[in-house]
Design a protein around this motif. Sequence first.
Motif, PDB file in Angstrom:
ATOM      1  N   LYS A  51      -3.714  -5.497   7.049  1.00 55.32           N
ATOM      2  CA  LYS A  51      -4.784  -4.744   7.266  1.00 55.32           C
ATOM      3  C   LYS A  51      -6.088  -5.051   8.014  1.00 55.32           C
ATOM      4  O   LYS A  51      -6.675  -4.749   8.723  1.00 55.32           O
ATOM      5  CB  LYS A  51      -4.591  -3.099   6.515  1.00 55.32           C
ATOM      6  CG  LYS A  51      -3.615  -1.963   6.512  1.00 55.32           C
ATOM      7  CD  LYS A  51      -4.016  -1.278   5.705  1.00 55.32           C
ATOM      8  CE  LYS A  51      -2.066  -0.568   5.433  1.00 55.32           C
ATOM      9  NZ  LYS A  51      -1.794   0.248   4.429  1.00 55.32           N
ATOM     10  N   ASP A  65       0.926  -1.292   0.110  1.00 53.20           N
ATOM     11  CA  ASP A  65       0.239   0.625  -0.255  1.00 53.20           C
ATOM     12  C   ASP A  65       1.075   0.983  -0.158  1.00 53.20           C
ATOM     13  O   ASP A  65       1.673   1.255   0.933  1.00 53.20           O
ATOM     14  CB  ASP A  65      -0.596  -0.499   1.369  1.00 53.20           C
ATOM     15  CG  ASP A  65      -1.494  -1.512   1.135  1.00 53.20           C
ATOM     16  OD1 ASP A  65      -1.810  -2.423   0.402  1.00 53.20           O
ATOM     17  OD2 ASP A  65      -2.059  -0.824   2.483  1.00 53.20           O
ATOM     18  N   ARG A  91      -4.005  -5.813   0.932  1.00 51.44           N
ATOM     19  CA  ARG A  91      -3.803  -5.651   2.080  1.00 51.44           C
ATOM     20  C   ARG A  91      -4.676  -6.564   3.084  1.00 51.44           C
ATOM     21  O   ARG A  91      -5.134  -6.044   4.131  1.00 51.44           O
ATOM     22  CB  ARG A  91      -5.461  -4.107   2.608  1.00 51.44           C
ATOM     23  CG  ARG A  91      -5.180  -2.696   0.923  1.00 51.44           C
ATOM     24  CD  ARG A  91      -6.326  -1.726   0.605  1.00 51.44           C
ATOM     25  NE  ARG A  91      -6.183  -1.404   2.076  1.00 51.44           N
ATOM     26  CZ  ARG A  91      -6.833  -0.414   3.144  1.00 51.44           C
ATOM     27  NH1 ARG A  91      -8.399  -0.966   3.074  1.00 51.44           N
ATOM     28  NH2 ARG A  91      -6.627   0.019   4.075  1.00 51.44           N
ATOM     29  N   THR A 113       2.150   2.354   2.875  1.00 50.49           N
ATOM     30  CA  THR A 113       2.926   1.161   4.009  1.00 50.49           C
ATOM     31  C   THR A 113       4.229   1.114   3.623  1.00 50.49           C
ATOM     32  O   THR A 113       4.964   1.616   2.330  1.00 50.49           O
ATOM     33  CB  THR A 113       2.281  -0.333   3.271  1.00 50.49           C
ATOM     34  OG1 THR A 113       0.828  -1.014   3.995  1.00 50.49           O
ATOM     35  CG2 THR A 113       3.192  -1.892   4.223  1.00 50.49           C
TER      36      THR A 113
HETATM   37  N1  URA Z   1      -0.986  -5.809   3.933  1.00 49.51           N
HETATM   38  C1  URA Z   1      -1.540  -4.756   3.301  1.00 49.51           C
HETATM   39  O1  URA Z   1      -2.101  -4.524   4.458  1.00 49.51           O
HETATM   40  N2  URA Z   1      -1.085  -3.829   3.380  1.00 49.51           N
HETATM   41  C2  URA Z   1       0.310  -4.183   2.252  1.00 49.51           C
HETATM   42  O2  URA Z   1       0.704  -3.499   1.765  1.00 49.51           O
HETATM   43  C3  URA Z   1       0.317  -5.238   2.508  1.00 49.51           C
HETATM   44  C4  URA Z   1       0.076  -6.258   3.653  1.00 49.51           C
END
Ligand code: URA
Length: 276
Positions: free
Chosen positions: A190, A103, A187, A106
């Motif tokens: 998260k 993300d 994601r 991230t």
């Molecule tokens: N999981 C997430 O929620 N975000 C990321 O960027 C990578 C894994």
Amino acid sequence: MNKMSLVVYLARAGVGSRRACDELVRDNRVTVGGEIVTFPRQETGPDDEVAVDGEIVVPKQLRYVLVNKPRGVASTRSDPHADRVIVDMVPEGRTLFPVGRLDLDTTGLIVLTNDGVLANRLMHPRYGVQKSYVARVRGKVSKRVLAALREGVELEDGLTSPAEVRLQKQSAKTAVLELTIREGRKRQIKRMLASVGLSVEELHRRRFGPLGDKGLQVGASRELSGDEVDALRRAGEGVRSSLDQEVEGEPMNLAGDPPAGPQAAAGDTLGERGGL
Ligand code: URA
């Protein structure tokens, strides 16, 4: 360039898949030093002049770069919503493709490469490359929550596979967790944490398969050593059969999900502190 079999040489030159190159050789359409070669596995090296239907072909140099992505950089080749994209973090990076996605907010490790076969293997669900994340979350993390995350939680796209989860730190308002997963859903971390009532303040990927972020600051990048590339390759050996058709060295379908999530609040990142 090391010596390799003739089909690998041809595939790396972008002539076609290994299977297609194998057929070209068997159809007497390939010459080495002007002589027709009919044995697809013939050893071929940088001093050989290889031609297909009389046209000289040369394999491209494969590159493997490890990047420790900062916040705000999109892990795509282009993104109109981001100030910067990851391929612009490395010299001549526009010829490379990111292996998977992180993300926008991230931080952490992403491999960039022009080796499409290896990239696809590393992203293939059957391969199950291990990825370790450090997450700073708001709130208290109970034993019950840890057990649920380890066993698997129900997300809208199905139950997650068992994960390794360690509580690294618990303070009054926040906790730091390390999670290792083998899946790579959009994601995922998260969403896993949200499903047990935890919201993520910071997320950093500290390991990708055999590679760790030790010695690589957030924002830095480096070429992988031959041993590291071999380690990545070994990790991708399990999914060979279904990917045999792919063109060696040619990135294929590397686009994943679009970057998601708002930028996190400014401040120290987990990666800059060495992944906590
Ligand atoms: N999981 C997430 O929620 N975000 C990321 O960027 C990578 C894994």
